[in-house]
Design a protein around this motif. Structure first.
Motif, PDB file in Angstrom:
ATOM      1  N   GLU A  12       0.818  -1.213   0.000  1.00  9.79           N
ATOM      2  CA  GLU A  12       0.000   0.000   0.000  1.00  9.79           C
ATOM      3  C   GLU A  12       0.857   1.270   0.000  1.00  9.79           C
ATOM      4  O   GLU A  12       0.374   2.343  -0.347  1.00  9.79           O
ATOM      5  CB  GLU A  12      -0.926   0.018   1.223  1.00  9.79           C
ATOM      6  CG  GLU A  12      -2.051  -1.015   1.171  1.00  9.79           C
ATOM      7  CD  GLU A  12      -3.008  -0.779   0.012  1.00  9.79           C
ATOM      8  OE1 GLU A  12      -3.212   0.397  -0.354  1.00  9.79           O
ATOM      9  OE2 GLU A  12      -3.533  -1.765  -0.526  1.00  9.79           O
ATOM     10  N   GLU A  31       1.084   3.954  -2.863  1.00 10.83           N
ATOM     11  CA  GLU A  31      -0.061   4.843  -3.067  1.00 10.83           C
ATOM     12  C   GLU A  31       0.207   6.240  -2.499  1.00 10.83           C
ATOM     13  O   GLU A  31      -0.475   7.198  -2.865  1.00 10.83           O
ATOM     14  CB  GLU A  31      -1.319   4.248  -2.419  1.00 10.83           C
ATOM     15  CG  GLU A  31      -1.723   2.884  -2.959  1.00 10.83           C
ATOM     16  CD  GLU A  31      -2.137   2.934  -4.423  1.00 10.83           C
ATOM     17  OE1 GLU A  31      -2.612   3.996  -4.869  1.00 10.83           O
ATOM     18  OE2 GLU A  31      -1.982   1.908  -5.120  1.00 10.83           O
ATOM     19  N   THR A  32       1.178   6.358  -1.597  1.00  9.25           N
ATOM     20  CA  THR A  32       1.493   7.652  -0.993  1.00  9.25           C
ATOM     21  C   THR A  32       2.592   8.397  -1.745  1.00  9.25           C
ATOM     22  O   THR A  32       2.923   9.533  -1.389  1.00  9.25           O
ATOM     23  CB  THR A  32       1.932   7.469   0.472  1.00  9.25           C
ATOM     24  OG1 THR A  32       3.188   6.757   0.511  1.00  9.25           O
ATOM     25  CG2 THR A  32       0.892   6.684   1.262  1.00  9.25           C
ATOM     26  N   GLU A  69       2.573   2.343 -11.869  1.00 13.51           N
ATOM     27  CA  GLU A  69       2.643   1.641 -10.584  1.00 13.51           C
ATOM     28  C   GLU A  69       4.055   1.147 -10.289  1.00 13.51           C
ATOM     29  O   GLU A  69       4.524   1.223  -9.145  1.00 13.51           O
ATOM     30  CB  GLU A  69       1.657   0.476 -10.591  1.00 13.51           C
ATOM     31  CG  GLU A  69       0.197   0.912 -10.641  1.00 13.51           C
ATOM     32  CD  GLU A  69      -0.748  -0.174 -11.083  1.00 13.51           C
ATOM     33  OE1 GLU A  69      -1.967   0.077 -11.102  1.00 13.51           O
ATOM     34  OE2 GLU A  69      -0.271  -1.279 -11.433  1.00 13.51           O
TER      35      GLU A  69
END
Length: 315
Positions: free
Chosen positions: A213, A216-217, A255
């Motif tokens: 995760e 995503e930051t 990504e």
């Protein structure tokens, strides 16, 4: 998990994997980049270079459950996904999970199975679920596939469908070790009684979820977004390419670039991040023209030429 913590976790995983796999550090970073980017990884090389050992070592270091599927010409889709089995005691059908129900699935020599069986992975890789007899079964979280394949010139191999190749976030090759690396491989083998080394996990499933995760930051400036789009679009205009990078491929480049920044301990993406991941994230998605194949044009060379052609933004 913040970026510095995630970067430290990635470094620990890489150091652990290097205890068993003699390979270029850049290769291992590419594999881990695909994992952190919530993607799947395709490893292509000749037999015996450590593809299977790499997949098993990554799963062990991450502390995740692992399953290996040996793809063969007679493998059926239900051998991968599982099937409904009749329970004579209850007179009902119950679902028996296949090896796909693991955190890390090694699809070993995936191109030795016919396309029908290879396609059994499509739904699992894209939606993290499988449907058997009309019933949907969700896969564990985290879930990702590390597939290995022999070069298409090898005897007894099938070409992977383009739709399936596009599902892999990254494709890379192990390559042969340098002479010193091969000597170190023998030295390590002499120091133990088992053929394969035993590793200890450095993470657990909850931390792996948090690690995946973290990208995503990571911040990506608009100039870099446009740069990624231009790189992808340039592949569609290249005269050597009949099918260029799809919009899905552009997203995977985005990504992978963020995941690469996490490995480097940065909270923002740079043009160098994009360049580092462009070949493993994009090259396998290209379909060359017949003339290009006759001329032995290499897909990575096409990506390299595109990167030279597209202007790099100044941040």
């Amino acid at each position: 998990m913040d970026v510095p913590e995630a970067s430290d976790a990635c470094a620990s995983v890489l150091e652990t994997v290097e205890e068993s796999v003699i390979a270029d550090r850049g290769f291992l970073e590419t594999v881990l980049t695909g994992v952190v980017a919530k993607g799947h990884v395709l490893l292509e090389d000749v037999p015996g270079t450590g593809k299977t050992l790499t997949a098993r070592s990554v799963a062990t270091a991450l502390g995740l459950s692992f399953a290996r599927v040996q793809f063969t010409p007679d493998l059926l889709p239900t051998d991968v996904t599982g099937s409904n089995v009749y329970n004579e005691r209850d007179r009902t059908f119950e679902f028996r999970e296949g090896p796909i129900f693991a955190n890390v699935v090694l699809a070993d020599e995936i191109n030795r199975a016919p396309p029908k069986t290879q396609s059994a992975l499509l739904e699992a890789m894209e939606e993290e679920q499988v449907t058997v007899d009309g019933t949907t079964h969700h896969l564990p979280d985290p879930f990702f596939v590390i597939a290995t394949q022999n070069p298409v010139e090898s005897e007894g191999t099938f070409q992977l469908p383009e739709a399936q190749v596009d599902r892999f976030a990254m494709k890379t090759a192990v390559g042969y070790p340098e002479e010193d690396g091969e000597v170190e491989l023998l030295r390590r083998r002499a120091a133990r009684s088992e053929r394969s080394p035993a590793l200890a996990p450095v993470l657990e499933p909850e931390r792996v979820l948090a690690l995946r995760e973290t990208p995503e930051t990571v911040r990506v400036d608009d100039d870099l977004l446009r740069y990624m789009a231009r790189v992808a679009r340039a592949t569609r205009r290249d005269r050597r390419v009949s099918v260029g990078v799809s919009p899905r491929g552009t997203q995977r480049l985005f990504e992978a670039s963020r995941a690469r920044a996490v490995l480097a301990g940065r909270e923002y993406v740079t043009p160098d991040d994009v360049k580092r991941v462009a070949e493993p994230a994009l090259a396998h998605r290209l379909v060359l023209t017949p003339d290009a194949r006759v001329e032995d044009v290499r897909k990575p060379d096409v990506i390299g030429d595109v990167l030279e052609e597209v202007p790099v933004p100044t941040l």
